[in-house]
Design an enzyme around this catalytic site. Structure first.
Site, PDB file in Angstrom:
ATOM      1  N   GLU A  40      85.448   8.947  51.029  1.00 26.00           N
ATOM      2  CA  GLU A  40      86.965   8.490  51.105  1.00 26.00           C
ATOM      3  C   GLU A  40      86.839   7.288  52.027  1.00 26.00           C
ATOM      4  O   GLU A  40      86.484   7.390  53.310  1.00 26.00           O
ATOM      5  CB  GLU A  40      87.930   9.504  51.584  1.00 26.00           C
ATOM      6  CG  GLU A  40      89.200   9.060  51.593  1.00 26.00           C
ATOM      7  CD  GLU A  40      90.164  10.167  52.382  1.00 26.00           C
ATOM      8  OE1 GLU A  40      89.562  11.122  52.922  1.00 26.00           O
ATOM      9  OE2 GLU A  40      91.624   9.824  52.060  1.00 26.00           O
ATOM     10  N   LYS A 113      95.378   9.023  45.161  1.00 21.35           N
ATOM     11  CA  LYS A 113      95.618  10.098  45.952  1.00 21.35           C
ATOM     12  C   LYS A 113      97.181  10.705  46.048  1.00 21.35           C
ATOM     13  O   LYS A 113      97.863   9.988  46.276  1.00 21.35           O
ATOM     14  CB  LYS A 113      95.260   9.870  47.588  1.00 21.35           C
ATOM     15  CG  LYS A 113      95.370  11.253  48.336  1.00 21.35           C
ATOM     16  CD  LYS A 113      94.540  10.798  49.672  1.00 21.35           C
ATOM     17  CE  LYS A 113      94.279  11.921  50.659  1.00 21.35           C
ATOM     18  NZ  LYS A 113      93.561  11.512  51.895  1.00 21.35           N
ATOM     19  N   CYS A 150      90.239  13.876  49.378  1.00 26.36           N
ATOM     20  CA  CYS A 150      90.603  14.737  50.627  1.00 26.36           C
ATOM     21  C   CYS A 150      91.622  15.719  50.663  1.00 26.36           C
ATOM     22  O   CYS A 150      91.597  16.795  50.222  1.00 26.36           O
ATOM     23  CB  CYS A 150      90.660  13.761  51.831  1.00 26.36           C
ATOM     24  SG  CYS A 150      90.381  14.109  53.280  1.00 26.36           S
TER      25      CYS A 150
END
Lengths: 289, 289
Positions: A40, A113, A150
């Site tokens: 990331e 995300k 994440c």
């Protein structure tokens, strides 16, 4: 499908990291990897340790420099690259995103995300607009893959919605680490929970999972503390068995094979997807019941 | 709230098991436990190893003998008992259920297993109509608890919908074991996946989890093989940390404390519930996307 997770340390500024990433992707391709994932926000230090409006300068358009440079490597090596990128979509709209570059070097997919954290030292809600593309799986030359980023890794819903789209593997590029002052007391439990919840997604969905983290200590901008990124990237099979796992402090390439026969065998013997009570899951769309 | 998981072996017929369960509940209460859970279908051998219509005779009305006997113990000891029961609801409608008995000995809640397995040796779809009460949490004198049963433990949706109703702990009475012919090759991975996915539910939802399994080898009715129930009952905290864990082959009472301050601390520091994308989870109600 042979996949690779690239665990590296990231320098502060953007240029060196892009060249370094390109080199490591090429190295992974030379080891036979076909779908290669970077950590990331690999183009800089993890800048979300503070809220600083000038750091939006790190963002870039997508497609843009990152997708061009890594697209060139993807094309040269004939591989698929998953390239996390700090996306500048419009003034005031920035995303923590991931670009899928196909074996012809073209940008073939984008994930933004969906779940954005905000904790001391991880001030992501300041920087990132939550994703509006939903959960995604993509066909590639080598197989169908899913992408999450994440904080998404703590959400069973994200894994489920990605797996239900036919992903054989879910990639989780990540930037997670210890606060030095917490590490002695809580570090082991924090790392173990992170690993366990993702192995749980593999098991519950019958998919491979690859977590791709960075390493290195990055000091906080105000000089007070910082984050020790814990590495420990791993690739798990559809039963949660760890196929490959990295150290806490070395730059490494993890390589593993996604075996669709094994995946199907696991799902035949543990037919969880057969018995889902889709008539009774409506409450999932509520905040609290 | 002090909880107990009772791990026992079950005899073939129903009567001895009920008295034995009553004794073990009393013993757990004497150790200070306030909410006490027995294993799935503890009143007999795990009869789903074959499909035999005569075995519906094992079913009983709810309330009925099991809730009466265990209700008496609950009242005598002033504790809450979670009593799995093979429920005869109507001719042709049977459930794999769990009755909640409160500290006054009254039946205060009913959960009917929502996800029904069907695998070689676990022919549950023959016996059990899928639950129609949905996912449940119940207030008790000692705290709010959630109930799921065995195969439910593989479904993140069940854990989520139970946790969203405010359960501080989710109980999973269970009957899971190894096929002897698979144990050497697959046994360790099977057990580890079972433990991992449930620890994952604890982590993702910030709840305590108690898995309550039986022990003992029970031969298949046709004399060909059988199931070696693997015990290994456990209680995990909201970070997935194992607080207590039983052996594979001993009758044991596991006791642990549910600490609401610890639960809230975990949820404050890992605020997963805050960031759920309830606007984007609609696909969960689909079979395949």
């Amino acid at each position: 499908m042979r996949v690779a997770a690239i665990q590296i340390a990231c320098q502060e500024g953007p240029e060196g990291n892009l060249e370094k990433a390109a080199e490591w992707v090429a190295k992974a391709a030379d080891q036979g990897a076909q779908v290669i994932c970077l950590p990331e926000l690999f183009r800089s230090h993890y800048f979300c340790q503070s809220e600083d409006a000038s750091l939006f300068d790190l963002a870039e358009s997508v497609p843009g420099p990152t997708t061009e440079r890594l697209g060139a490597v993807a094309k040269e090596k004939g591989v698929v690259v998953l390239a996390p990128v700090f996306e500048r979509r419009a003034p005031g709209i920035y995303h923590n995103a991931l670009a899928l570059l196909n074996e012809r070097g073209e940008m073939a997919g984008l994930y933004r995300k969906m779940h954005i954290p905000d904790d001391p030292g991880f001030y992501e809600k300041f920087y990132f607009t939550p994703g509006d593309l939903g959960f995604k799986a993509f066909d590639t030359l080598f197989g169908r893959i899913g992408t999450l980023i994440c904080w998404d890794q703590w959400y069973p819903e994200g894994a489920r919605l990605t797996a239900l789209q036919g992903a054989a593997i879910i990639f989780y590029p990540t930037a997670i680490g210890w606060h030095p002052q917490e590490k002695a007391e809580h570090g082991a439990a924090q790392h173990d929970a992170w690993r366990t919840v993702q192995r749980g997604h593999a098991i519950a969905n019958g998919v491979y999972v690859a977590a791709v983290n960075r390493i290195g200590f990055e000091p906080a901008p105000d000089g007070d503390g910082g984050i020790e990124f814990w590495g420990r990237s791993f690739i798990a099979d559809p039963q949660g068995v760890i196929l490959a796992e990295a150290s806490t402090n070395q730059e490494e390439i993890l390589v593993a094979d996604v075996d669709l026969r094994h995946l199907e065998s696991i799902r035949r013997n543990w037919p969880f997807l057969r018995d889902r009570r889709i008539d009774a899951y409506g409450g999932i769309e509520q905040r609290w019941l």
